[in-house]
Design a protein around this motif. Structure first.
Motif, PDB file in Angstrom:
ATOM      1  N   LEU A 165       0.922  -1.224  -0.337  1.00  0.00           N
ATOM      2  CA  LEU A 165       0.171  -0.394  -0.031  1.00  0.00           C
ATOM      3  C   LEU A 165       0.310   1.233  -0.233  1.00  0.00           C
ATOM      4  N   ILE A 166       1.630   0.941   0.922  1.00  0.00           N
ATOM      5  CA  ILE A 166       2.762   2.790   0.687  1.00  0.00           C
ATOM      6  C   ILE A 166       3.218   2.669  -0.452  1.00  0.00           C
ATOM      7  N   ARG A 167       3.953   1.518  -1.369  1.00  0.00           N
ATOM      8  CA  ARG A 167       4.055   1.623  -2.278  1.00  0.00           C
ATOM      9  C   ARG A 167       3.566   2.401  -3.915  1.00  0.00           C
ATOM     10  N   LEU A 168       1.639   1.618  -3.654  1.00  0.00           N
ATOM     11  CA  LEU A 168       1.022   2.160  -4.482  1.00  0.00           C
ATOM     12  C   LEU A 168       1.089   3.601  -4.316  1.00  0.00           C
ATOM     13  N   GLU A 169       1.052   3.899  -3.177  1.00  0.00           N
ATOM     14  CA  GLU A 169       0.468   5.684  -2.021  1.00  0.00           C
ATOM     15  C   GLU A 169       1.834   5.999  -3.191  1.00  0.00           C
ATOM     16  N   LEU A 170       2.929   5.997  -3.360  1.00  0.00           N
ATOM     17  CA  LEU A 170       3.908   6.179  -3.043  1.00  0.00           C
ATOM     18  C   LEU A 170       4.635   6.488  -4.927  1.00  0.00           C
ATOM     19  N   LEU A 171       3.627   6.003  -5.482  1.00  0.00           N
ATOM     20  CA  LEU A 171       3.884   5.785  -7.353  1.00  0.00           C
ATOM     21  C   LEU A 171       2.987   7.339  -7.896  1.00  0.00           C
ATOM     22  N   THR A 172       2.636   8.045  -7.287  1.00  0.00           N
ATOM     23  CA  THR A 172       1.875   9.499  -7.555  1.00  0.00           C
ATOM     24  C   THR A 172       2.427  10.493  -6.906  1.00  0.00           C
ATOM     25  N   PRO A 173       3.064  11.655  -6.575  1.00  0.00           N
ATOM     26  CA  PRO A 173       3.425  12.107  -6.546  1.00  0.00           C
ATOM     27  C   PRO A 173       2.050  13.298  -5.428  1.00  0.00           C
ATOM     28  N   LYS A 176      -0.809   5.809   9.441  1.00  0.00           N
ATOM     29  CA  LYS A 176      -1.082   4.632   9.425  1.00  0.00           C
ATOM     30  C   LYS A 176      -0.860   3.357   9.281  1.00  0.00           C
ATOM     31  N   VAL A 177      -0.337   3.185   8.311  1.00  0.00           N
ATOM     32  CA  VAL A 177      -0.110   2.149   6.862  1.00  0.00           C
ATOM     33  C   VAL A 177       1.465   2.271   7.451  1.00  0.00           C
ATOM     34  N   PHE A 178       2.327   3.108   6.890  1.00  0.00           N
ATOM     35  CA  PHE A 178       3.719   3.037   7.488  1.00  0.00           C
ATOM     36  C   PHE A 178       4.138   2.848   8.402  1.00  0.00           C
TER      37      PHE A 178
END
Lengths: 554, 250, 104
Positions: free
Chosen positions: A61-69, A81-83
């Protein structure tokens, strides 16, 4: 010279021994009330795998969120919360117990020629504490999560957030006691349960590494416990020890927290190094180069580990003079770590190297851990640390050590001892593929983060300036490859439980005592207590044993 | 491949020895079992040292920062009760040590007597502690619960502070007395918690000792519990001067 | 050659005489430390109090807890605990005591 050392029994006649620790007793209760270290290890293996995949899903989920700025997949506080949960689950519920509680639990008594750990009931208690703690942490996650990061840094955790800090803190407190009991049990076992002839310098280096890690568990973890108790009291009663408004000092929390959590890094990595010793020696058919140096370097890492904790706090407002001292002391830890890497390299030198899966993972470990360790030197140097800390550089650094190092070592060990634990081989080709995929995926995921960090991308934010996007896309793409690399072993190892080839006693022709008995082992490991009459990693002794066997059979 | 080449004779003879019923099956000898459990107990006490260590560290730092507040606040503790409690705890340690001796020399009634005395002295300690706590509650010196700094900004209004001739503290410094009392409650409370656990185990042991469980040669449990009880005593040996005594004069 | 058999020591039973002696020594030291707190000694008040506490603790550890008669391993274990405790305190204080240095 053949390209493999694997020697399996004739598959048409070979059978799994009818009596072994898995078949001795049946039923759920025989597992839940067991005192057998091997069964507890299996229970641990199942539970830590469960938590690993929860932690892994959060990482996804973290990596998916960081796919876009922009922060578009989830709200920014959800991201926090996720990280946080990713860190908490991965560190306290996967990395700390991973190798010790599974492979260590299973193999330390066997390597020492003992029937069990010294305190079987305490061992079982430690698993129950782990499960209770894990359930509490999951409960905290489901009922709202926690967003302090895994470090619970005050005053954020005590004054500024209103998430489940108390529940999570208690969960980690309980998990800490689970870890204390594991470490205590190992130390007592290593001191008191060795078979006749098993002197300190005949023990496999795997045991030495666990001894060093156990010292850290026993002496470090209680300080974390008291720090968390104080955070919980600060939140519930408002005691003020960490509250500047009442005269307390938030930095005191960090001192106590890192007094445990820096040694905790060595709790995580030392058992992994122990695995690498066994694997490298077995697959290059040589005694580990500089056995004594490697053994003492483990203990040195454990001792130095207690002197360096404030390097996590260089920018937090500690005294400049303390920064100097701690920076200098941090450099000391590099010495025993380097001793290990050099000795492994010399073990490989002129060895008869074969490339079975555990060896591939070990090569991965050596490369990635070296990168992780060297970047640690940048971070221990206070000048560069001030620039790099709290950026993605530090994220990349500890993932190189923890994921590239420890997780690789865990997988190496799991493959290496899988035939002993289950009596069946894992499929070789696909597992070699998995090792390579993991290595490639890992580098794609985390190497770009070093660059991002030096460019100045801060950690722990859901959004970032658009110019960082390319490298983040690389990283996310790598994470999907890495995910495949971790899913593959689950599939083929499960498959191998039923369809794998029969492994026999000693498929790798390894020298440890654990290989000189049936696979899977008997409930009390040996039919008779073995007598250790040779050094560790003595391959000539193994050859002589085989010759003796042939002549006596003939 | 046949079964283990390493495995040779050794355990076979051991298997024929008489094993006392309290020997767990995975130990070779009862001596090994006793050594192992004793060592495990010591390692557990190490974790206890580090657990209290965090609190001691906090105490040292904050005492250095807010020296006047810590001096004034410590004057509120009653040295008579504190000294009495020290004597009680030392005596209980002594009776516990005698209990271990009785178990080792197989004196059943002596052991029961020693354990009962230790149990009672533990309760006396907690009783005195609760008297001290209730004094603090009456004077609103419990941090976090309607804490009052009256005794420190206006010592004349407080007979205890007046008897010491305390000078009024500035408001800012007087507030820091709350930290002292928090540490007082955290450290003595954590210590009392260990006492309560110890007393509970003592109750169980008295029950078992009456049945003769510890006077048949297997004394490890009594010995290991003794180590725990003495450790709790040692913690108090340090808490007493740190909290009650060292600021008496300033 | 198994070390575990070397480590098994003859179980030493400490005689009640020693226990009684130590008990009275502890009571005397308790009286001494309370008495010392009534004497004005300036900076030495805490030092004397802690020194007496250390002596008392050592007596309890050596005799009540039998460390004097125990194996080297037990002694080493106690030493390790004290050492780590001192590391925690001294290195933390090293930060606190030097924070104000050079800021005048």
């Amino acid at each position: 010279m053949s390209s493999t050392i694997v020697s399996l029994p004739d598959q048409s006649t070979a059978r799994i021994p009818k009596v072994n620790f898995l078949t001795k007793e049946n039923g759920l209760l025989s597992w839940l009330l067991t005192g057998d270290h091997k069964r507890i290890a299996i229970l641990y293996l199942i539970s830590i795998s469960f938590f690993f995949f929860i932690g892994g899903a959060l990482a996804g989920l973290i990596r998916l969120e960081l796919l876009t700025p922009q922060s578009d997949l989830m709200a920014t506080d959800t991201y926090n919360k996720v990280f946080s949960m990713h860190g908490i689950i991965m560190i306290f519920f996967f990395l700390v117990p991973s190798v010790p509680a599974t492979l260590g639990n299973f193999f330390i008594p066997m390597m020492l020629g003992a029937k069990d750990l010294a305190l079987p009931k305490v061992n079982l208690l430690s698993w129950y504490l782990y499960v209770a703690a894990g359930m509490l942490a999951l409960y905290a996650m489901i009922t709202g999560g926690v967003d302090t990061g895994w470090t619970f840094t005050t005053p954020l955790s005590t004054h500024y957030v209103n998430t489940n800090v108390i529940t999570t803190g208690l969960a980690i407190f309980i998990a800490g006691f689970s870890s204390i009991f594991t470490g205590l049990n190992f130390i007592v076992t290593i001191h008191k349960m060795r078979a006749p002839g098993m002197t300190w310098f005949r023990m496999p280096l795997f045991v030495w590494a666990h001894y060093a890690a156990s010292i850290l568990m026993v002496l470090g973890t209680p300080v974390l416990a008291i720090a968390l108790v104080l955070v919980v009291l600060e939140r519930t009663v408002g005691i003020g020890v960490f509250d500047p408004a009442k005269g307390g000092d938030p930095l005191l929390f960090q001192h106590l927290f890192w007094f445990y959590s820096h040694p905790a890094v060595y709790i995580m990595i030392l058992p992994g190094m122990g695995v690498i010793n066994e694997v490298i020696s077995t697959f290059s058919r040589k005694r580990v180069f500089g056995y004594t140096a490697v053994a003492f370097s483990s203990v040195a890492i454990a001792v130095f580990g207690f002197f360096v904790w404030a390097h996590h706090m260089f920018i937090m407002g500690v005294s400049n003079y303390a920064v100097l001292v701690f920076s200098l002391l941090t450099m000391l830890v590099a010495v025993p770590s380097a001793i290990k890497i050099f000795n492994w390299a010399f073990t490989l030198y002129k060895g008869s190297i074969t490339f079975e899966t555990p060896m591939l993972y070990s090569f991965g470990f050596m490369g990635l851990f070296t990168i992780g360790g060297l970047t640690g030197v940048f971070l221990g140097t206070s000048g560069t640390d001030i620039h790099l800390t709290e950026t993605y550089f530090i994220v990349a650094h500890f993932h190189f050590v923890m994921v590239g190092g420890m997780l690789m070592a865990f997988l190496a060990g799991l493959h290496f001892w899988w035939p002993k634990m289950t009596g069946r081989m894992y499929p070789e080709k696909i597992s070699q593929l998995a090792a390579v995929v993991t290595f490639i995926g890992f580098n794609f995921t985390f190497f770009p983060q070093f660059i991002l960090g030096t460019l100045g991308m801060p950690r722990r934010y859901a959004s970032y300036p658009p110019e960082f996007q390319v490298l983040n896309v690389f990283s996310t793409a790598g994470a999907t490859i890495l995910g495949v690399g971790y899913l593959l072993p689950v599939l083929y190892l499960t498959w191998s439980l039923k369809y794998g080839e029969i492994a026999g006693n000693n498929p790798w022709q390894a020298t440890g005592l654990e290989w000189q008995t049936q696979s899977p082992p008997l409930t009390e490991n040996f039919t008779e207590i073995p007598i250790m009459d040779h050094e560790a990693y003595d391959y000539e002794w193994l050859e002589r044993q085989k010759e003796k066997e042939v002549t006596s059979v003939g | 491949m046949s079964d283990s080449p390493v495995i040779t004779q050794g355990a076979m003879e051991a298997a024929h020895h008489e094993h006392p019923p309290y020997q767990r099956h995975h130990f070779e000898t009862i001596g090994q079992q006793n050594d192992a459990t004793n060592f495990a107990m010591w390692l557990f006490l190490l974790t206890e040292i580090m657990f209290f260590g965090g609190l001691f560290t906090a105490y040292l730092i904050l005492r250095n920062w807010y020296y006047p507040a810590f001096v004034a606040a410590s004057h509120q503790l009653n040295i008579v009760w504190g000294s009495a409690n020290t004597a009680v705890l030392i005596t209980s340690s002594f009776t516990m040590a005698m209990g271990v001796w009785c178990a080792e020399t197989r004196r059943k009634s002596g052991l029961v007597l020693c354990l009962v005395l230790t149990f009672l002295l533990g309760l006396v300690f907690l009783g005195i502690k609760s008297i001290e706590y209730s004094e603090k509650i009456e004077k609103h010196h419990v941090p976090g619960f309607h804490y009052s700094i009256q005794s420190f900004v206006d010592p004349a209004s407080d007979p205890v502070a007046a008897a010491y001739g305390d000078k009024p503290l500035a408001l800012d410094m007087a507030r820091k007395t709350e930290l002292y009392f928090f540490l007082y409650f955290a450290m003595t409370g954590m210590h009392a918690l260990h006492m309560i656990i110890g007393i509970a185990i003592l109750g169980f042991m008295i029950f078992r000792a009456r049945a003769g469980a510890y006077t048949m040669g297997h004394v490890t449990f009594v010995e290991n519990f003794g180590l725990y009880w003495h450790f709790v005593d040692i913690v108090w040996i340090f808490l007493f001067p740190l909290l009650y005594l060292i600021s008496r004069h300033q | 050659m198994s070390e575990q058999h070397e480590q098994e020591h003859e179980h030493h039973i400490v005689s009640p005489k020693i226990y009684v002696t130590i008990f009275f020594a502890l009571l005397v030291l308790t009286t001494a430390t309370v008495a010392a707190s009534f004497v004005e000694m300036g900076v030495f008040n805490p030092i004397v109090a802690l020194a007496i506490a250390v002596v008392k603790a050592v007596l309890v550890v050596l005799f009540f807890m039998h460390v004097k008669y125990s194996t080297k391993l037990t002694k080493l274990t106690v030493g390790a605990g004290i050492f780590t405790f001192l590391v925690l305190i001294s290195l933390t204080l090293a930060d606190y005591f030097t924070r104000a240095w050079g800021r005048w």
